[in-house]
Design an enzyme around this catalytic site. Sequence first.
Site, short mmCIF file in Angstrom:
data_model
loop_
_atom_site.label_atom_id
_atom_site.label_comp_id
_atom_site.label_asym_id
_atom_site.label_seq_id
_atom_site.Cartn_x
_atom_site.Cartn_y
_atom_site.Cartn_z
N ASP A 103 19.48 -1.18 0.80
CA ASP A 103 20.19 -2.10 -0.07
C ASP A 103 21.27 -1.40 -0.90
O ASP A 103 22.33 -1.98 -1.18
CB ASP A 103 19.22 -2.83 -1.00
CG ASP A 103 18.46 -3.95 -0.29
OD1 ASP A 103 18.70 -4.17 0.92
OD2 ASP A 103 17.63 -4.61 -0.95
N SER B 230 4.68 -0.87 4.35
CA SER B 230 4.48 -0.99 2.92
C SER B 230 5.33 -0.05 2.08
O SER B 230 6.49 -0.28 1.87
CB SER B 230 3.01 -0.84 2.60
OG SER B 230 2.73 -1.43 1.37
N LYS C 230 5.05 -5.31 5.94
CA LYS C 230 3.96 -5.51 4.99
C LYS C 230 4.55 -5.65 3.59
O LYS C 230 4.99 -4.69 2.99
CB LYS C 230 3.01 -4.32 5.05
CG LYS C 230 1.86 -4.38 4.07
CD LYS C 230 1.06 -5.65 4.20
CE LYS C 230 0.50 -5.81 5.59
NZ LYS C 230 -0.26 -7.09 5.73
#
Length: 491
Positions: free
Chosen positions: A335, A324, A349
């Site tokens: 990214d 999470s 998650k």
Amino acid sequence: MNDHQKNHATSQDDNTKSTPSKNSKHIKIKLWHFILVILGIILLTSIITVVSTILISHQKSGLNKEQRANLKKIEYVYQTLNKDYYKKQSSDKLTQSAIDGMVKELKDPYSEYMTAEETKQFNEGVSGDFVGIGAEMQKKNEQISVTSPMKDSPAEKAGIQPKDIVTQVNHHSVVGKPLDQVVKMVRGKKGTYVTLTIKRGSQEKDIKIKRDTIHVKSVEYEKKGNVGVLTINKFQSNTSGELKSAIIKAHKQGIRHIILDLRNNPGGLLDEAVKMANIFIDKGNTVVQLEKGKDKEELKTSNQALKQAKDMKVSILVNEGSASASEVFTGAMKDYHKAKVYGSKTFGKGIVQTTREFSDGSLIKYTEMKWLTPDGHYIHGKGIRPDVSISTPKYQSLNVIPDNKTYHQGEKDKNVKTMKIGLKALGYPIDNETNIFDEQLESAIKTFQQDNNLKVNGNFDKKTNDKFTEKLVEKANKKDTVLNDLLNKLK
């Protein structure tokens, strides 16, 4: 629920934007896999959770004709059973059962209704020390499984691993039981023991764990040569501040390469994940995207990146227990090419939940939206794959060997391969990993038994099995081979 569940809302002065909701909510990440933290850990879980701070009144607005008719039917059944059933019924239990039934129909392991008592348990321990075993758990498909054991917790020291399925607590089945009930069974007084029957692969084994007090540190820093290792155990209030301080300290010491260790970090507060990303990512960049149907919102960085962090190379270390909020942070750093990710695939998650509290103190938690990385990657059920895979040693991920059987020379069994891998890791002369109980294995077992003051017979019996497990756990706790492998790669 769990011994230490992070259900407090984020503070108003956080830089995190609110979720796309009409109510006054605060974004928070929660893994909702309730931490077995019997030793303490805490369901710090890591699903992103949107916490509603308002109390819900009995509202029927916004319902269409069919929905109003259905609600009227529910009210009629409730009144009929309450008034006319031949045995007196508890109004509270009827209500709870009706709500439980609706939530269960969602077939969503992260949505549930909690009574006032369960909600209190859920909210307790926002900070401080806790007694438990330190393993976060979740319920899925009627099974209780471990999301991640807390670092240095009794659960980790006993050999509990992510994805272990808990089938019994103190020899009482927990299959189908509510998660909060299982947590109650695992919790207890400091210094007492609890026995978990865990299933790993196709094998089951009893693991005895001593309950203890756990104090969870958010960030720990250690200098390893010319590399700084920052272990982030969870995302709680001021984790980003602690990380900033640790980075500044490391920078003053001349450290120019840091490892952010997120292994077995179940998550926590979403706004802290955003703030933590802001230490490395400049102002105005998206850290996470939230989606609910056609509604979308982006949570962005609000400040310039930390000057000292810009001078450093960053490596992130993850595993299947990283979930999470850990994945939100890792996904953003990956990214934006701010870090290289090492280790193994993360938990996966990627959903957002909302909790709403009723005036009687009870609460309903339901999945409301999903989140995506800045580049739009949806990691739910998939996890984040590292740039460089660092495998956990074989002996640390072995299936458990059932202790209700004694193995002898000449037998052919898949558990024999486990014995060979384990004994080889412990330094005994094994040159093959077949599933045949051969003379070499018998000889190694005899030496192992002699070294550990056991009856020397060459058979792999219960006492030998228990000591075998104990020694492997001891070895795993003594030497962090994955971290050492990463440190070697960075030289």
